[in-house]
Enzyme design. Structure first.
Site, PDB file in Angstrom:
ATOM      1  N   ARG A 162      21.235   9.895 -51.382  1.00 27.06           N
ATOM      2  CA  ARG A 162      19.967   8.801 -50.400  1.00 27.06           C
ATOM      3  C   ARG A 162      19.262  10.637 -50.128  1.00 27.06           C
ATOM      4  NH1 ARG A 162      23.029   5.602 -50.883  1.00 27.06           N
ATOM      5  NH2 ARG A 162      23.884   4.488 -49.075  1.00 27.06           N
ATOM      6  N   SER A 232      22.893   0.649 -42.553  1.00 28.07           N
ATOM      7  CA  SER A 232      23.554   2.653 -42.386  1.00 28.07           C
ATOM      8  C   SER A 232      22.944   2.980 -41.640  1.00 28.07           C
ATOM      9  CB  SER A 232      24.276   2.875 -43.732  1.00 28.07           C
ATOM     10  OG  SER A 232      25.307   2.235 -44.416  1.00 28.07           O
ATOM     11  N   GLU A 328      20.686   8.250 -41.748  1.00 28.25           N
ATOM     12  CA  GLU A 328      19.713   7.617 -43.045  1.00 28.25           C
ATOM     13  C   GLU A 328      18.483   7.179 -42.746  1.00 28.25           C
ATOM     14  OE1 GLU A 328      22.212   5.391 -46.079  1.00 28.25           O
ATOM     15  OE2 GLU A 328      20.860   3.884 -45.164  1.00 28.25           O
TER      16      GLU A 328
HETATM   17  P1  FAD Z   1      10.666   0.949 -46.013  1.00 26.97           P
HETATM   18  O1  FAD Z   1      11.799   0.689 -44.784  1.00 26.97           O
HETATM   19  O2  FAD Z   1       9.118  -0.489 -46.027  1.00 26.97           O
HETATM   20  O3  FAD Z   1      10.558   2.274 -46.217  1.00 26.97           O
HETATM   21  C1  FAD Z   1      11.226   3.445 -46.379  1.00 26.97           C
HETATM   22  C2  FAD Z   1      10.344   4.956 -45.831  1.00 26.97           C
HETATM   23  O4  FAD Z   1      10.007   4.450 -47.275  1.00 26.97           O
HETATM   24  C3  FAD Z   1       9.494   4.473 -44.763  1.00 26.97           C
HETATM   25  O5  FAD Z   1       9.118   6.296 -45.339  1.00 26.97           O
HETATM   26  C4  FAD Z   1       7.806   4.628 -45.893  1.00 26.97           C
HETATM   27  O6  FAD Z   1       7.209   4.920 -44.788  1.00 26.97           O
HETATM   28  C5  FAD Z   1       8.393   4.653 -47.483  1.00 26.97           C
HETATM   29  N1  FAD Z   1       7.761   3.791 -48.447  1.00 26.97           N
HETATM   30  C6  FAD Z   1       8.303   2.500 -49.032  1.00 26.97           C
HETATM   31  N2  FAD Z   1       7.632   2.104 -49.419  1.00 26.97           N
HETATM   32  C7  FAD Z   1       6.622   3.292 -49.953  1.00 26.97           C
HETATM   33  C8  FAD Z   1       5.976   3.522 -51.330  1.00 26.97           C
HETATM   34  N3  FAD Z   1       5.838   2.597 -51.821  1.00 26.97           N
HETATM   35  N4  FAD Z   1       5.559   4.407 -51.631  1.00 26.97           N
HETATM   36  C9  FAD Z   1       6.106   5.902 -50.750  1.00 26.97           C
HETATM   37  N5  FAD Z   1       6.734   5.559 -49.261  1.00 26.97           N
HETATM   38  C10 FAD Z   1       7.145   4.123 -49.572  1.00 26.97           C
HETATM   39  N6  FAD Z   1      20.367   1.623 -49.096  1.00 26.97           N
HETATM   40  C11 FAD Z   1      21.209   1.566 -49.800  1.00 26.97           C
HETATM   41  O7  FAD Z   1      21.180   2.455 -50.348  1.00 26.97           O
HETATM   42  N7  FAD Z   1      21.831   1.336 -50.019  1.00 26.97           N
HETATM   43  C12 FAD Z   1      22.523   0.098 -49.397  1.00 26.97           C
HETATM   44  O8  FAD Z   1      24.029  -0.298 -49.894  1.00 26.97           O
HETATM   45  C13 FAD Z   1      21.595  -0.615 -48.350  1.00 26.97           C
HETATM   46  N8  FAD Z   1      21.820  -1.534 -47.527  1.00 26.97           N
HETATM   47  C14 FAD Z   1      21.738  -1.642 -46.804  1.00 26.97           C
HETATM   48  C15 FAD Z   1      21.625  -3.531 -46.018  1.00 26.97           C
HETATM   49  C16 FAD Z   1      21.320  -3.755 -45.383  1.00 26.97           C
HETATM   50  C17 FAD Z   1      21.327  -4.924 -44.350  1.00 26.97           C
HETATM   51  C18 FAD Z   1      19.856  -3.121 -45.062  1.00 26.97           C
HETATM   52  C19 FAD Z   1      19.128  -3.950 -44.004  1.00 26.97           C
HETATM   53  C20 FAD Z   1      19.632  -1.690 -45.413  1.00 26.97           C
HETATM   54  C21 FAD Z   1      20.419  -1.473 -46.102  1.00 26.97           C
HETATM   55  N9  FAD Z   1      20.143   0.005 -47.050  1.00 26.97           N
HETATM   56  C22 FAD Z   1      20.585   0.123 -47.974  1.00 26.97           C
HETATM   57  C23 FAD Z   1      18.884   0.520 -46.598  1.00 26.97           C
HETATM   58  C24 FAD Z   1      17.218   0.374 -47.393  1.00 26.97           C
HETATM   59  O9  FAD Z   1      17.321  -0.912 -47.712  1.00 26.97           O
HETATM   60  C25 FAD Z   1      17.194   1.028 -48.466  1.00 26.97           C
HETATM   61  O10 FAD Z   1      16.872   2.017 -48.048  1.00 26.97           O
HETATM   62  C26 FAD Z   1      15.690   0.122 -49.196  1.00 26.97           C
HETATM   63  O11 FAD Z   1      15.465   0.803 -50.401  1.00 26.97           O
HETATM   64  C27 FAD Z   1      14.663  -0.161 -48.042  1.00 26.97           C
HETATM   65  O12 FAD Z   1      13.514  -0.371 -48.577  1.00 26.97           O
HETATM   66  P2  FAD Z   1      12.322  -0.607 -47.704  1.00 26.97           P
HETATM   67  O13 FAD Z   1      11.149  -1.534 -48.854  1.00 26.97           O
HETATM   68  O14 FAD Z   1      12.434  -1.534 -46.570  1.00 26.97           O
HETATM   69  O15 FAD Z   1      11.886   0.636 -47.298  1.00 26.97           O
HETATM   70  N1  EPU Z   2      35.017   2.262 -42.197  1.00 27.93           N
HETATM   71  C1  EPU Z   2      36.573   1.491 -41.689  1.00 27.93           C
HETATM   72  N2  EPU Z   2      35.303   1.518 -40.515  1.00 27.93           N
HETATM   73  C2  EPU Z   2      34.481   0.570 -40.767  1.00 27.93           C
HETATM   74  C3  EPU Z   2      33.610   1.268 -41.596  1.00 27.93           C
HETATM   75  C4  EPU Z   2      34.340   1.791 -43.290  1.00 27.93           C
HETATM   76  O1  EPU Z   2      36.981   2.757 -41.777  1.00 27.93           O
HETATM   77  O2  EPU Z   2      33.917   0.123 -39.649  1.00 27.93           O
HETATM   78  C5  EPU Z   2      36.074   2.746 -43.912  1.00 27.93           C
HETATM   79  C6  EPU Z   2      36.577   1.338 -44.924  1.00 27.93           C
HETATM   80  O3  EPU Z   2      37.262   0.911 -44.802  1.00 27.93           O
HETATM   81  C7  EPU Z   2      36.109   2.583 -46.337  1.00 27.93           C
HETATM   82  C8  EPU Z   2      34.952   3.772 -46.040  1.00 27.93           C
HETATM   83  O4  EPU Z   2      35.122   3.737 -44.900  1.00 27.93           O
HETATM   84  O5  EPU Z   2      37.376   2.781 -46.432  1.00 27.93           O
HETATM   85  C9  EPU Z   2      33.466   3.468 -46.672  1.00 27.93           C
HETATM   86  O6  EPU Z   2      33.059   2.133 -46.048  1.00 27.93           O
HETATM   87  P1  EPU Z   2      32.508   1.126 -46.859  1.00 27.93           P
HETATM   88  O7  EPU Z   2      32.571   1.020 -48.416  1.00 27.93           O
HETATM   89  O8  EPU Z   2      32.226  -0.263 -45.928  1.00 27.93           O
HETATM   90  O9  EPU Z   2      30.988   1.841 -47.419  1.00 27.93           O
HETATM   91  P2  EPU Z   2      30.127   2.705 -46.353  1.00 27.93           P
HETATM   92  O10 EPU Z   2      30.596   4.875 -46.831  1.00 27.93           O
HETATM   93  O11 EPU Z   2      29.987   2.802 -44.951  1.00 27.93           O
HETATM   94  C10 EPU Z   2      28.436   3.088 -48.222  1.00 27.93           C
HETATM   95  C11 EPU Z   2      26.804   3.559 -48.267  1.00 27.93           C
HETATM   96  C12 EPU Z   2      26.200   1.366 -48.066  1.00 27.93           C
HETATM   97  C13 EPU Z   2      27.188   0.895 -48.925  1.00 27.93           C
HETATM   98  C14 EPU Z   2      28.847   1.144 -48.867  1.00 27.93           C
HETATM   99  C15 EPU Z   2      29.316   0.318 -50.185  1.00 27.93           C
HETATM  100  C16 EPU Z   2      25.752   4.531 -46.716  1.00 27.93           C
HETATM  101  C17 EPU Z   2      25.166   5.808 -45.723  1.00 27.93           C
HETATM  102  N3  EPU Z   2      27.106   3.640 -46.366  1.00 27.93           N
HETATM  103  O12 EPU Z   2      28.716   2.252 -46.815  1.00 27.93           O
HETATM  104  O13 EPU Z   2      25.101   1.600 -48.173  1.00 27.93           O
HETATM  105  O14 EPU Z   2      26.312  -0.445 -49.858  1.00 27.93           O
HETATM  106  O15 EPU Z   2      28.354   2.616 -48.970  1.00 27.93           O
HETATM  107  O16 EPU Z   2      28.490   1.352 -51.723  1.00 27.93           O
HETATM  108  O17 EPU Z   2      25.803   5.681 -48.265  1.00 27.93           O
HETATM  109  C18 EPU Z   2      22.866   2.082 -46.460  1.00 27.93           C
HETATM  110  O18 EPU Z   2      22.576   2.692 -47.128  1.00 27.93           O
HETATM  111  O19 EPU Z   2      22.337   1.760 -45.976  1.00 27.93           O
HETATM  112  C19 EPU Z   2      23.997   1.144 -47.041  1.00 27.93           C
HETATM  113  C20 EPU Z   2      24.824   0.213 -46.472  1.00 27.93           C
END
Ligand code: FAD
Ligand code: EPU
Length: 345
Positions: A162, A232, A328
């Site tokens: 991250r 997250s 995050e």
């Molecule tokens: P924004 O929220 O629009 O911007 C994020 C930051 O970047 C802000 O500070 C903004 O100013 C800056 N920024 C944006 N675009 C630019 C640019 N072109 N140049 C310079 N700065 C910029 N993240 C994960 O890593 N793994 C996941 O599994 C994951 N799952 C998600 C699930 C859900 C349901 C949601 C809502 C979010 C999840 N995220 C996850 C977080 C998020 O999707 C990511 O961080 C994504 O890359 C953000 O993209 P965005 O375009 O929406 O960024």
């Molecule tokens: N867990 C629980 N209870 C909960 C949630 C999780 O017990 O309510 C346990 C799960 O059972 C598992 C462990 O925690 O043993 C990890 O959970 P999970 O696999 O759901 O992943 P996470 O660590 O909660 C991370 C990323 C996600 C990404 C998933 C899958 C971060 C901060 N989050 O979540 O990214 O999608 O792994 O790889 O690293 C995001 O960054 O926004 C995001 C959604």
């Protein structure tokens, strides 16, 4: 397109009804530079947004919000790989689908992550055993002050969990305008994480991985179109081996992931869940009842509700486990990003 005094509800996935002084949808680099110059002249801040899926607005934004809508995907095929140059305003999930539809595997583990391609390198998006840095070759960065575009090669991006240089040295006055990817033809399914372990490594196709990832995500994570959230809310904490060992003695079922650098990553969702906080609500903000790491807007949450809830979660987790969680999500105040930890302490 430029609109004055605009509600940002549709531009942040928490669906908070904050306002900005101006909104610019930028389809060209010229528009970006002009918006920056105008904001400087007015002594107003400028905030770049993609999908708004990783931000928490704390209040109205006093300047211009610039939505990155640069479009275009170029593909070059070489003997051993597909090289892609993708404009930053392309949607991330659509890119993943496009590559698979065109027979270029490699991004399937990162399916269904909201947001734009340009935001993906900033926190080195990761999921289901893969991180962006495994396929990212370079990032093209526009310097808004001099209008020049510099190519930042992978080695200079300082990718980590991250983390990247784009959260630090290149945070202010720069826009990511394009990202380069290399998808190797020597493809192998990456099935080491969670439910993917059930798939058969020899026969599983990239499309099957894509479908499995989408199904798991849909079962756990709330859809922002239905319930506001930013994925997250906290990062998974990294602790020393000693701290992890002591916690594991007390909580033998605690998930823990040893890292290459000797630290151990803990699951913040598990820690929050163990505190009994699933479903816990303050005002309109709640801990999601299927994934405790996700804070949601149940419909009428204010920014303050989310801040109060995040404080409560952090304080409860540290009281039980002696581990501090760090957000995050990026916190945005009237004049731009502020230190999330300061807001929460
Ligand atoms: P924004 O929220 O629009 O911007 C994020 C930051 O970047 C802000 O500070 C903004 O100013 C800056 N920024 C944006 N675009 C630019 C640019 N072109 N140049 C310079 N700065 C910029 N993240 C994960 O890593 N793994 C996941 O599994 C994951 N799952 C998600 C699930 C859900 C349901 C949601 C809502 C979010 C999840 N995220 C996850 C977080 C998020 O999707 C990511 O961080 C994504 O890359 C953000 O993209 P965005 O375009 O929406 O960024
Ligand atoms: N867990 C629980 N209870 C909960 C949630 C999780 O017990 O309510 C346990 C799960 O059972 C598992 C462990 O925690 O043993 C990890 O959970 P999970 O696999 O759901 O992943 P996470 O660590 O909660 C991370 C990323 C996600 C990404 C998933 C899958 C971060 C901060 N989050 O979540 O990214 O999608 O792994 O790889 O690293 C995001 O960054 O926004 C995001 C959604």
């Amino acid at each position: 397109m430029s609109t004055e005094r605009v509600c940002l509800k549709n531009y942040n996935t928490f669906a908070l009804s904050v306002q900005a002084a101006e909104l610019v949808v930028a389809e060209t680099i010229e528009v970006m530079i002009k918006s920056w110059q105008r904001a400087k002249k007015r002594h107003q801040p400028l905030l770049i947004l993609g999908g708004g899926s990783n931000v928490l607005f704390l209040e109205d934004f006093s300047g211009t919000v610039l939505i990155n809508e640069l479009k275009g995907i170029e593909v070059k095929e070489t003997e051993d790989a597909w090289q892609l140059h993708v404009a930053a305003g392309e949607n991330w999930h659509q890119l993943v689908s496009y590559t698979l539809e065109n027979g270029m595997p490699g991004l399937e583990n990162l399916a269904l992550i909201p947001g734009s391609v340009g935001s993906a390198p900033i926190q080195n998006i990761g999921a289901y055993g893969m991180e962006l840095e495994q396929v990212c070759v370079y990032v093209d960065l526009l310097n808004l002050t001099n209008g020049e575009i510099e190519r930042i090669e992978h080695e200079r991006c300082q990718f980590n969990y991250r983390e990247s240089i784009f959260k630090h040295q290149f945070k202010q006055g720069f826009v990511i305008v394009g990202v380069g990817f290399r998808l190797s033809k020597q493809w192998q399914a990456q099935l080491a994480y969670g439910d993917l372990k059930q798939l058969e490594p020899e026969t599983t196709t990239a499309l099957q991985v894509f479908e499995a990832v989408c199904a798991t995500r849909r079962s756990k994570l709330p859809d922002p179109a239905v319930m506001g959230n930013a994925g997250s809310f906290f990062k998974n904490p990294l602790v020393t081996q000693q701290v992890a060992k002591e916690l594991l003695t007390q909580y033998p079922t605690m998930p823990s992931y040893p890292q290459a650098d000797g630290q151990v990553k803990l699951a913040a969702g598990w820690l929050i869940d163990q505190c009994g906080l699933k479903g816990y609500q303050i005002g309109g903000a709640a801990v999601h009842d299927r994934q405790a790491l996700v804070l949601v807007n149940r419909g009428d949450a204010s920014s303050q509700d989310l801040v109060d809830l995040a404080k409560h979660v952090r304080n409860t987790v540290v009281a039980k486990f002696d581990v501090w969680l760090e957000p995050e999500v990026r916190f945005i105040a009237a004049n731009g990003e502020v230190d999330a930890l300061e807001v929460l302490s």
